[in-house]
Design a protein around this motif. Structure first.
Motif, mmCIF file in Angstrom:
data_model
loop_
_atom_site.group_PDB
_atom_site.id
_atom_site.type_symbol
_atom_site.label_atom_id
_atom_site.label_comp_id
_atom_site.label_asym_id
_atom_site.label_seq_id
_atom_site.Cartn_x
_atom_site.Cartn_y
_atom_site.Cartn_z
ATOM 1 N N TYR A 221 0.691 -1.045 -0.216
ATOM 2 C CA TYR A 221 -0.432 0.064 -0.172
ATOM 3 C C TYR A 221 0.696 1.318 -0.125
ATOM 4 C CZ TYR A 221 -3.500 3.347 2.403
ATOM 5 O OH TYR A 221 -4.196 4.871 2.420
ATOM 6 N N VAL A 222 0.764 1.722 -1.049
ATOM 7 C CA VAL A 222 1.831 3.157 -1.196
ATOM 8 C C VAL A 222 1.108 4.044 -1.623
ATOM 9 C CG1 VAL A 222 3.776 4.094 -2.739
ATOM 10 C CG2 VAL A 222 3.677 1.734 -2.908
ATOM 11 N N ARG A 223 1.048 5.695 -0.757
ATOM 12 C CA ARG A 223 -0.392 5.882 -0.722
ATOM 13 C C ARG A 223 0.191 7.465 -1.449
ATOM 14 N NH1 ARG A 223 -0.069 4.585 4.023
ATOM 15 N NH2 ARG A 223 -1.433 3.395 5.796
ATOM 16 N N GLU A 224 1.511 7.701 -2.059
ATOM 17 C CA GLU A 224 1.283 8.885 -2.929
ATOM 18 C C GLU A 224 2.590 8.962 -3.977
ATOM 19 O OE1 GLU A 224 1.407 13.118 -2.034
ATOM 20 O OE2 GLU A 224 1.782 12.814 -0.450
ATOM 21 N N THR A 225 2.635 8.792 -4.816
ATOM 22 C CA THR A 225 3.764 8.587 -5.344
ATOM 23 C C THR A 225 3.700 10.651 -6.357
ATOM 24 O OG1 THR A 225 2.993 7.346 -7.494
ATOM 25 C CG2 THR A 225 4.999 6.181 -5.406
ATOM 26 N N ARG A 226 3.873 10.301 -7.810
ATOM 27 C CA ARG A 226 3.165 11.226 -8.859
ATOM 28 C C ARG A 226 1.939 12.111 -8.248
ATOM 29 N NH1 ARG A 226 5.094 6.465 -12.584
ATOM 30 N NH2 ARG A 226 7.392 7.367 -13.244
ATOM 31 N N HIS A 227 2.444 13.497 -9.092
ATOM 32 C CA HIS A 227 1.190 14.501 -9.876
ATOM 33 C C HIS A 227 1.148 14.771 -10.545
ATOM 34 C CE1 HIS A 227 -0.232 13.679 -4.678
ATOM 35 N NE2 HIS A 227 0.853 13.898 -4.702
ATOM 36 N N ILE A 228 0.506 14.527 -11.820
ATOM 37 C CA ILE A 228 0.840 15.373 -12.728
ATOM 38 C C ILE A 228 -0.004 16.603 -12.814
ATOM 39 C CG2 ILE A 228 0.320 12.384 -14.075
ATOM 40 C CD1 ILE A 228 -2.098 14.761 -14.903
ATOM 41 N N GLN A 229 1.028 17.144 -13.787
ATOM 42 C CA GLN A 229 -0.115 18.400 -14.438
ATOM 43 C C GLN A 229 -0.466 18.505 -15.161
ATOM 44 O OE1 GLN A 229 0.803 21.760 -12.439
ATOM 45 N NE2 GLN A 229 3.316 19.979 -12.016
ATOM 46 N N GLY A 230 -2.243 19.016 -14.627
ATOM 47 C CA GLY A 230 -3.595 18.889 -15.243
ATOM 48 C C GLY A 230 -3.657 20.675 -16.093
ATOM 49 N N GLU A 231 -4.973 20.626 -16.681
ATOM 50 C CA GLU A 231 -5.367 21.361 -17.142
ATOM 51 C C GLU A 231 -5.627 22.687 -15.674
ATOM 52 O OE1 GLU A 231 -5.854 23.306 -20.341
ATOM 53 O OE2 GLU A 231 -4.175 21.739 -20.528
ATOM 54 N N TYR A 232 -6.234 21.050 -15.283
ATOM 55 C CA TYR A 232 -6.274 22.580 -13.575
ATOM 56 C C TYR A 232 -5.497 21.260 -12.721
ATOM 57 C CZ TYR A 232 -8.349 24.381 -9.748
ATOM 58 O OH TYR A 232 -8.734 25.331 -8.970
ATOM 59 N N ARG A 233 -5.176 22.583 -11.535
ATOM 60 C CA ARG A 233 -4.322 21.288 -10.609
ATOM 61 C C ARG A 233 -5.268 21.437 -9.441
ATOM 62 N NH1 ARG A 233 0.581 18.513 -10.300
ATOM 63 N NH2 ARG A 233 1.591 19.224 -8.299
ATOM 64 N N LEU A 234 -5.870 20.788 -8.792
ATOM 65 C CA LEU A 234 -7.024 20.664 -7.368
ATOM 66 C C LEU A 234 -5.802 21.256 -6.635
ATOM 67 C CD1 LEU A 234 -9.565 20.291 -6.206
ATOM 68 C CD2 LEU A 234 -8.719 17.763 -4.642
ATOM 69 N N PHE B 186 -13.294 17.975 -14.258
ATOM 70 C CA PHE B 186 -12.803 17.137 -15.022
ATOM 71 C C PHE B 186 -11.151 17.689 -15.594
ATOM 72 C CE2 PHE B 186 -12.573 16.455 -19.347
ATOM 73 C CZ PHE B 186 -12.541 14.909 -19.663
ATOM 74 N N ARG B 187 -11.220 19.197 -15.766
ATOM 75 C CA ARG B 187 -9.763 19.279 -16.143
ATOM 76 C C ARG B 187 -8.927 18.846 -15.467
ATOM 77 N NH1 ARG B 187 -10.611 25.402 -14.465
ATOM 78 N NH2 ARG B 187 -12.489 24.144 -13.407
ATOM 79 N N SER B 188 -8.989 18.444 -14.056
ATOM 80 C CA SER B 188 -7.494 17.574 -13.524
ATOM 81 C C SER B 188 -7.277 16.346 -13.505
ATOM 82 C CB SER B 188 -8.122 17.574 -11.561
ATOM 83 O OG SER B 188 -8.205 18.450 -11.430
ATOM 84 N N LEU B 189 -8.050 15.796 -14.778
ATOM 85 C CA LEU B 189 -8.533 14.432 -15.346
ATOM 86 C C LEU B 189 -6.799 14.505 -16.742
ATOM 87 C CD1 LEU B 189 -10.981 13.161 -15.209
ATOM 88 C CD2 LEU B 189 -9.420 13.472 -13.290
ATOM 89 N N VAL B 190 -7.274 16.036 -17.205
ATOM 90 C CA VAL B 190 -6.018 16.222 -18.730
ATOM 91 C C VAL B 190 -4.945 16.694 -18.171
ATOM 92 C CG1 VAL B 190 -7.069 17.723 -20.244
ATOM 93 C CG2 VAL B 190 -8.926 16.911 -19.862
ATOM 94 N N PRO B 191 -4.109 16.044 -19.012
ATOM 95 C CA PRO B 191 -2.538 16.159 -19.541
ATOM 96 C C PRO B 191 -2.136 17.970 -19.506
ATOM 97 C CG PRO B 191 -2.546 13.977 -19.087
ATOM 98 C CD PRO B 191 -3.786 14.587 -19.548
ATOM 99 N N VAL B 192 -1.651 18.255 -19.321
ATOM 100 C CA VAL B 192 -1.151 19.316 -20.332
ATOM 101 C C VAL B 192 -0.548 18.909 -21.457
ATOM 102 C CG1 VAL B 192 -1.335 21.197 -17.931
ATOM 103 C CG2 VAL B 192 1.220 19.787 -18.646
ATOM 104 N N LYS B 193 -0.790 19.594 -22.034
ATOM 105 C CA LYS B 193 0.640 18.549 -24.040
ATOM 106 C C LYS B 193 -0.131 18.311 -24.124
ATOM 107 C CE LYS B 193 3.637 23.245 -22.685
ATOM 108 N NZ LYS B 193 5.548 23.373 -21.964
ATOM 109 N N THR B 194 -0.374 17.339 -23.356
ATOM 110 C CA THR B 194 -0.354 15.658 -23.806
ATOM 111 C C THR B 194 -2.560 15.354 -24.373
ATOM 112 O OG1 THR B 194 1.302 15.075 -22.715
ATOM 113 C CG2 THR B 194 -0.129 13.752 -23.841
ATOM 114 N N ASP B 195 -2.282 15.107 -25.615
ATOM 115 C CA ASP B 195 -4.010 14.334 -25.684
ATOM 116 C C ASP B 195 -3.796 13.137 -26.262
ATOM 117 O OD1 ASP B 195 -6.480 15.305 -26.055
ATOM 118 O OD2 ASP B 195 -6.002 17.547 -27.225
#
Length: 654
Positions: free
Chosen positions: A363-376, A422-431
């Motif tokens: 059980y690993v709690r945290e690793t990467r956080h992507i940069q999305g169109e919106y960052r919570l 929804f923007r937090s699911l959409v990575p920047v610069k990658t479609d």
């Protein structure tokens, strides 16, 4: 995840209670959150059922409308949603898994961290994230569940969808990426099958539901790791190895329940499937005291007279490094015989139990956080903000687990309700790519709340439906994320699928009306203030010299080169304990001058800071007593320094 891990559901023992208490473990301490509703139907262990085999394809097709990578709950929800929206879907995994459910069924994290609507005095609080999550939730035992039941429930949902092909045990996966200048698009997946052969699979879109955003990272999506965004790039929350004890007969379970009932402590309790308490397990003396610790026990009952326990914390583990994860397994397995022996000697009810096994996955709690169109952000959570493109709701406390044996963990705030966009699911610069689950576009602090399973499954359901909508409208996922008109269509479709995505507005929290709130926002955003489960930030409480030193030292980690000094050097050597001494404005100024290496002139340190623009006269006018600063006062002064340094940084940019 039940990524945050807590207990919920006390109401089964007292049927006249509709609201129950949720316990959250942070640093071995339990605190109850009132107003929760336990899952229905938790009448106790059910009859044993065999684990159903997952039907997988031997050879995938050359093209799918959607490829969902990762068989954790978020991936299952995404695949089921995509299939129900008419998309031919491939659900693929590359971790050697043979069953569905990931962390819940292979990490054995068999208790749920729920999200409920705000408490307005109603007799029953509804679950915030319904839809596919609630459909699955209705198939399991309750707030804790048998992992075989859960795995079979996931499998049943997937197997019913004719549009889903499942492909397990791939030995490698890599995204197909097309680049055009600064932009790129994911167009499919290259996989190496279990037999060693390779396949290139085209797709209209890929949904990354891996725990660590593996596909997004391989596609070049930028991300932060762990607490990097608050200056702690090397800091990592403890990982947990869940373990199983056998010989927990109904009589033993009754003894466990009896002990917890006799504790006369609202922070402990049990029901037919769950038990939470044994807080003094935090006093267990580890053999490996530098790497291992225990906290109070979170216990989930199974259908075979065994229990799963989430309580063993292992520190200094890099969840992205295979060798580090393997080391964590070995550390946990070496420690567990001593832990179980300690439990057997300390608690008579455990005298006959035996260590049976450990979870197949860590059980690993945290690793990467992507940069999305919106960052919570943590302010989204702190202020219970809605979002125009809401596709999920959070309410779980911001639970930050321990970083080391010396750390106690923290609960930053306990929100009423906030929206995940929804923007937090959409990575920047990658479609052509969406990322769901704990590695979506969150800052590290809100991740402490948004990482839980109900939120992640709602994101998965939204992602599966969004891919269909984007294809219909001949839009990229990024274009879809920017269109208020089409997002409204997406929300309408999700509501028809069983979700409830309504706008909401909540009254400001009391602390938001405080004169020091602007300073508090800065302190919370920097990870330097926590309000706990009651959102009590003690803004009017008197600060002390040590608290100011700690505040400034915590701030220094963001830019050590710009803050070379030590605040404690401003104190007289051999003086009284700084924890017991009030702090004056001039003392706080002297500490700040030391931190920033600002010379204190003849007029004193406060004059030097105001003259240099680090403190504003307007802020000083808000201080009621400059001889005894409050916590709120110190946050306001820190906010001035932060704003000054930001302005300097901007002015120095080319």
């Amino acid at each position: 995840m039940a990524y945050g891990r807590s207990r919920n559901g006390k109401g089964y023992l007292v049927l006249i209670l509709l609201a129950v208490l949720v316990v959250i473990v942070a640093g071995g301490l339990y605190v109850w959150k009132k107003g929760k509703i336990a899952a229905p139907g938790a009448a106790g262990p059910a009859a044993l059922k065999p684990l159903e085999k997952v039907a997988t394809v031997q050879t995938p097709k050359d093209r799918y409308d959607v490829i969902v990578v990762g068989t954790d709950p978020e991936g299952v929800a995404a695949a089921v949603s995509a299939a129900r929206n008419g998309q031919k879907t491939l659900l693929v995994d590359g971790r050697g898994r043979e069953i569905l459910g990931g962390l819940m069924t292979l990490g054995w994290l068999n208790s749920l961290d729920m999200n409920y609507e705000p408490d307005r005095g109603q007799p029953k609080r509804e679950v915030l994230n319904k839809g596919i999550f609630s459909e699955w939730h209705g198939k399991i035992e309750g707030d804790s569940f048998d992992v075989t039941t859960a795995a079979n429930a996931f499998n049943e949902m997937v197997a019913k969808e004719k549009n889903i092909d499942v492909l397990l045990k791939t030995s490698s996966m890599a995204p197909l990426v097309e680049k055009a200048g600064d932009l790129s698009a994911v167009t499919g997946l290259k996989v190496t099958l279990a037999d060693g052969s390779s396949r290139t699979i085209a797709a209209g879109a890929v949904i990354d539901a891996t725990q660590d955003a593996d596909i997004a990272a391989a596609a070049g999506v930028p991300y932060t790791t762990g607490r990097e965004d608050i200056g702690d790039k090397k800091a990592r929350m403890a990982v947990t190895l869940v373990f199983r004890l056998k010989n927990v007969t109904p009589d033993v379970w009754k003894q466990i329940q009896q002990r917890l009932e006799n504790d006369n402590d609202d922070s402990t309790g049990s029901n037919a499937m769950s038990a939470w308490g044994y807080k003094d397990m935090k006093d267990y003396p580890p053999v490996n005291k530098e790497r291992v610790a225990m906290r109070g026990l979170n216990i989930g009952r199974q259908n075979d007279n065994s229990i799963l326990i989430n309580a063993l914390q292992i520190f200094g583990v890099d969840g992205l490094d295979e060798k580090s994860r393997e080391e964590a397994f070995q550390l946990g397995k070496a420690e567990l015989p001593h832990i179980v022996d300690y439990m057997k000697k300390k608690y008579p009810e455990f005298a006959g139990v035996e260590l049976d096994a450990t979870a197949p996955e860590l059980y690993v709690r945290e690793t990467r956080h992507i940069q999305g169109e919106y960052r919570l952000s943590i302010l989204d959570v702190l202020e219970n903000r809605d979002q125009w493109d809401r596709i999920a709701f959070g309410e779980y406390p911001v639970d930050i687990q321990r970083l080391s044996p010396a750390d106690t963990g923290a609960v930053v705030t306990d929100p009423e309700q906030y929206a995940v966009p929804f923007r937090s699911l959409v990575p920047v610069k990658t479609d052509g790519l969406l990322v769901v689950g704990r590695a979506a576009s969150y800052d590290t602090l809100p991740h402490g709340s948004a990482r839980v399973i109900p939120v992640g499954m709602a994101e998965g359901e939204a992602a599966g439906a969004a891919v269909k909508l984007a294809a219909e409208k001949h839009m990229s996922l990024r274009e879809l994320s920017a269109s208020k008109e089409q997002i409204a269509v997406l929300q309408e479709r999700l509501n028809k699928q069983g979700m409830v995505l309504k706008p909401f507005s909540l009254d400001p929290q009391p602390f938001m009306k405080h004169p020091a709130y602007e300073g508090l926002k800065t302190a919370v955003s920097l990870g330097l203030a926590s309000g706990g489960y009651k959102n009590d930030f003690s803004l009017d409480a008197k600060s002390n010299q040590q608290r100011v030193i700690n505040l400034l030292e915590g701030f220094r980690k963001f830019n050590p080169d710009a803050m070379p000094g030590k605040p404690a050097d401003a104190l007289a050597k051999g003086g009284a304990d700084p924890k017991t001494q009030p702090v004056t404005l001039e003392q706080a100024a002297a500490m700040t001058c030391k931190l920033l290496n600002v010379p204190a002139g003849e007029g004193g340190a406060a004059a030097a800071l105001t003259g240099g623009g680090y403190w504003k006269q307007e802020t000083l006018g808000k201080l009621k007593n400059q001889q005894e600063l409050t916590n709120g006062d110190t946050y306001l002064l820190l906010n001035d320094v932060v704003q000054k340094l930001k302005a300097v940084s901007v002015s120095h940019q080319p």
